[in-house]
Design a protein around this motif. Structure first.
Motif, PDB file in Angstrom:
ATOM      1  N   ASP A   1     -45.757  92.669 116.576  1.00 49.54           N
ATOM      2  CA  ASP A   1     -46.113  91.524 117.437  1.00 49.54           C
ATOM      3  C   ASP A   1     -44.864  90.774 117.882  1.00 49.54           C
ATOM      4  OD1 ASP A   1     -48.732  92.193 117.087  1.00 49.54           O
ATOM      5  OD2 ASP A   1     -49.150  90.648 115.575  1.00 49.54           O
ATOM      6  N   TRP A   2     -43.920  90.662 116.993  1.00 51.45           N
ATOM      7  CA  TRP A   2     -42.657  89.969 117.292  1.00 51.45           C
ATOM      8  C   TRP A   2     -41.913  90.682 118.421  1.00 51.45           C
ATOM      9  CZ3 TRP A   2     -37.648  91.236 114.504  1.00 51.45           C
ATOM     10  CH2 TRP A   2     -36.642  90.314 114.792  1.00 51.45           C
ATOM     11  N   LEU A   3     -41.804  92.006 118.313  1.00 45.43           N
ATOM     12  CA  LEU A   3     -41.110  92.767 119.351  1.00 45.43           C
ATOM     13  C   LEU A   3     -41.877  92.739 120.671  1.00 45.43           C
ATOM     14  CD1 LEU A   3     -39.798  95.911 117.425  1.00 45.43           C
ATOM     15  CD2 LEU A   3     -38.622  93.751 117.886  1.00 45.43           C
ATOM     16  N   MET A   4     -43.191  92.802 120.595  1.00 46.92           N
ATOM     17  CA  MET A   4     -43.980  92.765 121.825  1.00 46.92           C
ATOM     18  C   MET A   4     -43.810  91.431 122.545  1.00 46.92           C
ATOM     19  SD  MET A   4     -45.820  94.351 123.923  1.00 46.92           S
ATOM     20  CE  MET A   4     -46.259  95.823 122.985  1.00 46.92           C
ATOM     21  N   LEU A   5     -43.720  90.340 121.777  1.00 47.11           N
ATOM     22  CA  LEU A   5     -43.499  89.037 122.394  1.00 47.11           C
ATOM     23  C   LEU A   5     -42.113  88.972 123.033  1.00 47.11           C
ATOM     24  CD1 LEU A   5     -44.874  86.319 122.853  1.00 47.11           C
ATOM     25  CD2 LEU A   5     -43.760  85.499 120.766  1.00 47.11           C
TER      26      LEU A   5
ATOM     27  N   SER B   1     -38.822  88.171 127.413  1.00 45.05           N
ATOM     28  CA  SER B   1     -37.486  88.510 127.905  1.00 45.05           C
ATOM     29  C   SER B   1     -37.416  90.014 128.164  1.00 45.05           C
ATOM     30  CB  SER B   1     -36.433  88.073 126.877  1.00 45.05           C
ATOM     31  OG  SER B   1     -35.150  88.502 127.247  1.00 45.05           O
ATOM     32  N   ALA B   2     -36.804  90.755 127.265  1.00 44.45           N
ATOM     33  CA  ALA B   2     -36.717  92.211 127.339  1.00 44.45           C
ATOM     34  C   ALA B   2     -36.230  92.703 125.992  1.00 44.45           C
ATOM     35  CB  ALA B   2     -35.756  92.659 128.447  1.00 44.45           C
ATOM     36  N   LEU B   3     -36.454  93.974 125.732  1.00 45.81           N
ATOM     37  CA  LEU B   3     -35.902  94.584 124.529  1.00 45.81           C
ATOM     38  C   LEU B   3     -34.606  95.304 124.889  1.00 45.81           C
ATOM     39  CD1 LEU B   3     -39.147  95.966 122.883  1.00 45.81           C
ATOM     40  CD2 LEU B   3     -37.569  94.296 121.872  1.00 45.81           C
TER      41      LEU B   3
ATOM     42  N   SER C   1     -42.885  78.865 116.923  1.00 48.60           N
ATOM     43  CA  SER C   1     -44.097  78.307 117.525  1.00 48.60           C
ATOM     44  C   SER C   1     -43.847  77.970 118.989  1.00 48.60           C
ATOM     45  CB  SER C   1     -44.544  77.061 116.755  1.00 48.60           C
ATOM     46  OG  SER C   1     -43.587  76.024 116.886  1.00 48.60           O
ATOM     47  N   GLU C   2     -42.582  77.665 119.326  1.00 53.92           N
ATOM     48  CA  GLU C   2     -42.242  77.364 120.717  1.00 53.92           C
ATOM     49  C   GLU C   2     -42.444  78.570 121.618  1.00 53.92           C
ATOM     50  OE1 GLU C   2     -38.333  75.854 121.003  1.00 53.92           O
ATOM     51  OE2 GLU C   2     -38.737  73.990 119.930  1.00 53.92           O
ATOM     52  N   VAL C   3     -42.215  79.777 121.039  1.00 52.88           N
ATOM     53  CA  VAL C   3     -42.362  80.985 121.864  1.00 52.88           C
ATOM     54  C   VAL C   3     -43.693  81.686 121.615  1.00 52.88           C
ATOM     55  CG1 VAL C   3     -39.900  81.350 122.064  1.00 52.88           C
ATOM     56  CG2 VAL C   3     -41.120  82.379 120.148  1.00 52.88           C
ATOM     57  N   GLY C   4     -44.582  81.016 120.858  1.00 53.73           N
ATOM     58  CA  GLY C   4     -45.929  81.540 120.692  1.00 53.73           C
ATOM     59  C   GLY C   4     -46.117  82.495 119.554  1.00 53.73           C
ATOM     60  N   LEU C   5     -45.168  82.520 118.580  1.00 51.79           N
ATOM     61  CA  LEU C   5     -45.285  83.439 117.451  1.00 51.79           C
ATOM     62  C   LEU C   5     -45.139  82.648 116.172  1.00 51.79           C
ATOM     63  CD1 LEU C   5     -45.502  86.396 116.512  1.00 51.79           C
ATOM     64  CD2 LEU C   5     -43.005  86.461 116.508  1.00 51.79           C
TER      65      LEU C   5
END
Length: 801
Positions: A574-578, A583-585, A796-800
């Motif tokens: 989930d962290w990587l998907m966010l 942004s981008a991976l 929490s600011e970036v939704g995770l």
């Protein structure tokens, strides 16, 4: 294929064993000039190396030294001696086996030179020391075979260069010497074979069957790893349960500091009072030997350790290996896994424990590499000249020599095959006179060319000083730690001098799993007393830090681009998907750069995946460049995968920052003014014999040595800027401390392609770097809570969450 003599066959039959094909093949090819055997851990490679020796000595007894065994570890040499004595006794062979290391009593060392055993097990440093004596030609005249164990571990360092130069000398004393290399983990067999071979002689490569696939998994816990840090404290309950379920567990760490902290926390959680030990290179010899003896007797349920137990030692009851923290290097991980179930037909069992969220990805990538046996390694390059200078001194200590003959010896050594005569003459002149700027000082006038055409030591009494200072291991300056009131009792261990300088009376820290309170300094000793505290105020000393290898970094970048992340826990996927959404991976073909505001400052994050050393160097170069351009950078932090710079102004034009010519020019200017060159100079000058660390008088402290090396460095820089030692120093600094080749690899890989993302706030991948920034000044029990709260706030600011 050559058959075993009957009494050897009887010994195998009595145990229900059968010689492996690669062991018989080594016996059949025993007369070849060089052999490299690559066999899995537990595959009997040590016996394969010694079998020709045992058969030869069993059929044709002789006096004197027949076989030399070279080990990278003292403990491994002692372990092999114990394991070898058993078949020799049971078969009834009249063979004397002894080891010789820094731990061997002086009386036995003296006797070994007069009456050497048939088989001598030693280390590169002890072999170099033996070759420095004038009686070396007599001692080594009859040696027939040299076995270099764990050759991959030596080939990657200056210890390997020292050893190969010593073997070139040994070959001159015993022209029919046969060379054998043994290893379980070699990524480029042809390169190792070339190094092992003598001159143009061939080296055959033998591959044993790989054996069962290791049973290796990543630890699954109900609690997710933290966002940053390397201690893996969250895993203590799960690790304790694993220890209870197995006979003996080795718990590996990448640094001594992490090992000390983890051992302390594990002991606090050890409600059943299971016998648990600790083992690392900074512990006192007595403490290490006590742990080793308890392991050999099966008295320990777990041993928290570092690279000091990486290699070859056969602890029969070890049935589980746990690697705490990402392994950083696939080859090292394979070596550590092999400590479990150290037999040929049983799979090794291992558990990887990621220390933080990002390391979950690295552990998954490492697991894949192990399954595919895709080993990593950095190219070693040409033989370093500081080691060659030291060998000239070693050669001079043993007696006069002809320059032409010595040059030919050096050229017969793989890594020195391309040595030019001008380079050799420069090294010889440096050893003889100190070089242009130092030739007026008597202390560096060490060699004389006499009428017989041979080079002699100017003062034969200098042999003692040469022998006391040989070796290439340049560990951080250490001070002994001693308990108050115990006088000359054995020390508890050692800590870095730089760490000791930060201690104040009353500070508590860990050593050997114990909490001790700092009392004060007494000459070269750190005086402490026991403390009853549950937790130390300052965790422990620094220790070595590994950088993630280039190959493993590439695997991580490839993993990011996959569509299937099913091997990842949900929290990491989930962290990587966010990250991908916001942004981008990062990927191998372009350099991802993020900018975002945070806490009133502008942040610039560069995902270079070039290792911590290289990215720290890049941080220094870029902040200096940004300062010149008027962007007011305030600081930076680097990990193995990313660099974050913060400052007052937003950066929008990145291409000029990553122009290779600009970076190299910036490096040249920075090196000329930085302390890095002085650090490298001190190391190289000590190896090359310009600076003595040891002498008849008490050992110098690191500060004393640094002071004298700084004076020498400044003198040479001013009066002889082309001095050999300055050229060696620059090459060493570029390769080691600043790791500029990894920056160049990053630039070549991305080929000028920059993927820039302007974000409104911190990205998921960047959040752990902000925690690294906050990690530095926070001490005490509040640290974990503050970091956790900060992680929750940012994520929490970036939704995770």
């Amino acid at each position: 294929m050559t058959a075993l003599p009957q009494h050897f066959e009887n010994w195998f039959d009595a145990r229900g064993w059968q010689a492996h094909p690669h062991q018989l093949e080594m016996l059949a090819k025993k007369d070849e000039p060089a052999q490299l055997l690559i066999a899995p851990t537990g595959g009997g490679k040590t016996l394969a190396g010694f079998l020709p020796t045992l058969v030869e000595l069993g059929s044709r007894p002789q006096s004197g030294l027949h076989t030399l065994y070279i080990s990278p570890l003292k403990a491994l040499a002692a372990d092999i001696r114990r394991n070898l004595e058993k078949p020799v006794t049971e078969i009834g062979l009249d063979i004397r086996i002894e080891d010789r290391t820094g731990d061997t009593p002086a009386t036995r060392k003296k006797r070994q030179r007069v009456d050497p055993p048939h088989i001598l097990l030693t280390t590169p440093e002890s072999l170099a020391l033996l070759l420095s004596y004038e009686d070396a030609p007599r001692m080594f005249a009859g040696v027939s075979r040299v076995i270099v164990d764990e050759i991959h571990a030596l080939a990657e360092s200056k210890r390997g260069d020292q050893l190969m130069l010593a073997l070139s000398r040994l070959q001159a004393l015993a022209p029919n010497l046969r060379r054998v290399g043994l290893s379980a983990t070699v990524e480029e067999p042809e390169a190792i074979a070339k190094t092992l071979a003598f001159g143009s002689q061939p080296c055959s490569i033998l591959h044993a069957p790989s054996g069962p696939t290791p049973d290796i998994q990543m630890l699954k816990t109900t609690e997710a790893p933290p966002w940053s840090g390397g201690g893996a404290a969250y895993s203590i309950p799960a690790v304790m349960e694993l220890v209870k379920q197995h006979k003996t567990t080795l718990i590996f760490h990448n640094t001594r500091a992490q090992a000390e902290i983890f051992f302390h926390n594990l002991w606090l959680a050890n409600d059943d009072a299971l016998p648990i030990g600790i083992h690392h290179g900074s512990l006192a010899r007595a403490a290490r030997e006590k742990t080793e003896a308890a392991m050999a007797e099966g008295k320990l349920r777990a041993i928290v350790c570092t690279g000091s137990l990486d290699l070859g030692i056969d602890w029969g009851d070890v049935d589980l290996v746990i690697q705490i923290g990402a392994p950083k290097n696939v080859k090292r991980l394979v070596q550590r896994i092999g400590r479990a179930n150290h037999v040929y037909n049983a799979p090794s069992k291992a558990i990887l424990v990621p220390a933080n969220r990002f390391e979950v990805v690295e552990c998954v990538a490492a697991l894949e590499a192990v399954r595919e046996m895709d080993l990593d390694g950095e190219p070693h390059g040409r033989g370093p000249l500081d080691v060659l200078c030291q060998h000239i001194l070693i050669r001079a200590a043993s007696g006069p020599f002809h320059a032409d003959a010595l040059f030919d010896e050096f050229r017969s050594t793989g890594d020195y095959a391309s040595l030019t005569r001008a380079e050799f003459d420069g090294c010889l002149d440096f050893i003889a006179t100190g070089g242009y700027a130092l030739r007026t000082y008597d202390r560096w006038q060490r060699l004389l060319l006499k009428e017989d055409g041979m080079w002699h030591l100017r003062d034969p009494r200098s042999t003692q000083r040469i022998r006391m200072n040989l070796g290439t291991i340049q560990d951080t300056d250490k001070l002994k730690v001693r308990m108050r009131g115990r006088g000359s009792a054995a020390p508890l261990g050692e800590i870095e001098e730089s760490f000791a300088a930060t201690l104040e009376p009353g500070d508590t820290f860990l050593i050997g799993g114990e909490i001790v309170r700092f009392v004060g300094l007494r000459e070269m000793d750190v005086i402490v007393r026991k403390d009853a505290a549950k937790r130390p105020r300052i965790a422990t000393f620094m220790g070595t830090k590994f950088a993630t290898s280039t190959q493993l970094s590439h695997r991580i970048l490839d993993y990011f681009q996959r569509s299937d992340w099913s091997e990842l826990p949900n929290h990491t996927a989930d962290w990587l998907m966010l990250q991908k959404t916001i942004s981008a991976l990062p990927n191998k073909d372009e350099l991802l750069i993020e900018t975002f505001p945070n806490d009133g400052l502008e942040h610039l994050c560069i995902y270079g995946f070039a290792g911590r050393n290289a990215l720290q160097t890049l941080g220094l170069l870029l902040t200096h460049r940004l300062e010149t351009l008027g962007f007011h950078p305030l600081g930076f932090v680097a990990t193995d995968y990313a660099l974050m710079i913060w400052g007052l102004d937003e950066v929008t034009d990145f291409a000029p920052l990553f122009e290779p010519a600009n970076l190299r020019d910036g490096l040249e200017n920075w090196l000329a003014e930085s302390a890095v060159m002085k650090r490298s100079f001190k190391t190289c000058a000590t190896i090359a014999g310009l600076i003595d660390r040891n002498g008849p008088h008490p050992k110098k402290s690191g500060r004393q040595t640094t002071f004298s090396s700084d004076i020498l460095y400044n003198t040479l820089l001013k009066y002889d800027p082309d001095h050999l030692m300055l050229r060696i120093t620059k090459e060493e600094a570029m390769r080691g401390l600043v790791d500029f080749s990894r920056i160049e690899e990053m630039l070549t890989r991305t080929n000028g392609k920059l993927l820039t993302k302007r974000l409104e706030r911190v990205s998921p991948l960047a959040a752990p770097l902000l925690l690294e920034i906050g990690n530095v000044p926070v001490r005490g029990s509040a640290q974990e809570r503050l970091l956790t709260e900060e992680a929750e706030r940012m994520l929490s600011e970036v939704g995770l969450e």
